[in-house]
Design a protein around this motif. Structure first.
Motif: not given
Length: 425
Positions: A171-195
């Motif tokens: 994400g453009q900011t840490p807050e956006v990254t966490e927003q995406l972690a929540r959205v994609y983390g809800t969708v996939t069982t494979g987890g997320v990797f924060r680049a």
């Protein structure tokens, strides 16, 4: 629903539709596409790409639309439009730019725009951000924010689906990254990797497919070498694959929307920085030459006195068991044979006849049962029905003494008729 944020997915193709259906299980979701016929088809519960089964399509809560106004007020916009190359193999970002206008016209303060399309590092922030600002009248990084999560859809793969794979996010900011972690983390069982950054995530995507392209190019090149020695690459690989760290790549045609395209995005980025990407472009050169190489070998085996031969090419899609015709390199074999005066018929049980005619001016034969008496048969794509062909089918399809060219080795060990030439890579 797991969340109340409204999410839009822009582009409902091989990548966008499975993602949108998966997201719609947890969030209110709008799926947008400019193709009104595609939208009508999806609303009727059918996906012609076969990435989403009809029962899942009919049951989804996803709202499909061709009206951009229905995306207004979304918290997250996910852009999944294609990023092809032009006739000079230069990145064609026009679909991405058009998507930025579509989103920008409905963008409201506080929203996040995520890109999944394959790009070279810098495109999201340096191109898409300013375009969104222009079309929305809002300020990037203050009024709206950017994110990147590279797509990893493999057409026809029922194991590594979007709801099971690890999603790289940035994400453009840490807050956006966490927003995406929540959205994609809800969708996939494979987890997320924060680049580490958006650029790092963009770079990760583009090298994943460039790496595969280079590895396949190596196998293709040694295939050509071993052919001169009378060696089958399949026999060589069968031995090499017994070593624990040998990489099991296979020779053949390299097309599709990723592997045959993404390396050019990386090459363009390198060129802009003043670096000539020798290995990347060498791999592309080798892989792009395979269609002509195969056609030349087929003509050599038919004999120099064979003119106006009748050839049947079996398979047109870029890979087995999918209807995807994007960037298929089977067309290179067909074009070379036709340029030399041979009559080439093409059959594919998976491909759409209208798409084959529209994109490649190829009229597909719809039934093998009506075909017979060819001088050569080229097994170009190992669709499951082809693998199951019986000996009498080959007897009917190919003349006595004719050629069976098994490009992918799908008939190795099959009881092929006696008295025919059989060749494979």
């Amino acid at each position: 629903m797991s969340g109340t944020e409204k999410i839009s997915v822009i582009g409902l193709g091989y990548v966008g539709l499975p993602l949108a259906v998966a997201i719609a299980r947890h969030f209110p979701t709008v799926g947008f596409d400019i193709d009104e016929a595609r939208i009508a088809q999806l609303r009727a519960g059918h996906d012609r790409t076969r990435e989403v089964e009809d029962d899942a399509m009919a049951a989804t809560a996803l709202h499909c639309t061709a009206d951009p106004a229905e995306m207004a007020g979304c918290a997250v916009y996910i852009v999944t439009v294609p990023t092809p190359v032009d006739q000079w193999n230069k990145p064609d970002l026009s679909p991405l730019k058009a998507a930025c206008k579509t989103v920008g016209d409905v963008l409201t303060p506080g929203a996040t725009v995520v890109f999944e399309s394959t790009v070279y590092p810098g495109v999201t922030e340096d191109l898409c951000g300013p375009l969104l600002e222009r079309f929305s009248g809002l300020t990037c990084g203050t009024d709206f924010f950017l994110g990147y999560s590279p797509e990893r859809i493999n057409p026809g793969d029922r194991e590594h689906t979007v709801d099971r794979i690890t999603k790289v996010i940035a994400g453009q900011t840490p807050e956006v990254t966490e927003q995406l972690a929540r959205v994609y983390g809800t969708v996939t069982t494979g987890g997320v990797f924060r680049a580490a950054s958006i650029k790092a995530a963009e770079a990760a995507k583009v090298i994943e497919n460039a790496q595969r392209d280079i590895n396949i190019a190596f196998i293709n090149e040694i295939t050509m070498i071993f052919q001169r020695m009378g060696l089958s690459i399949q026999d060589v690989l069968a031995a090499s694959n017994t070593k624990w760290n040998f990489l099991p790549f296979q020779p053949g045609l390299v097309g599709g929307h990723c592997i045959g395209v993404d390396p050019f995005y990386l090459a363009e980025c390198a060129s802009q920085l003043g670096h000539h990407p020798e290995i990347i472009l060498s791999g592309r050169k080798v892989n792009d030459s395979m269609g002509h190489y195969i056609a030349d070998r087929v003509m050599d085996l038919m004999g120099p006195d064979k003119e106006n031969a009748r050839v049947l090419v079996m398979g047109l899609t870029f890979k087995e068991n999918v209807p995807d015709l994007r960037n298929t390199r089977v067309v290179d074999i067909i074009a070379k044979l036709r340029a030399k005066g041979h009559v080439v018929d093409v059959h594919d049980p998976m491909a759409d006849t209208e798409e084959a005619a529209r994109y490649y001016q190829i009229e597909l034969k719809r039934s093998l049962d009506e075909l017979s008496g060819y001088d050569a048969l080229i097994g170009a794509v190992p669709h499951t029905p082809y693998k199951a062909l019986a000996a009498d089918a080959f007897q009917r399809l190919v003349k006595p003494g004719g050629l069976i060219a098994d490009i992918k080795g799908m008939w190795r060990g099959a009881p092929l008729p006696q008295g025919m030439q059989v060749w494979s890579l």
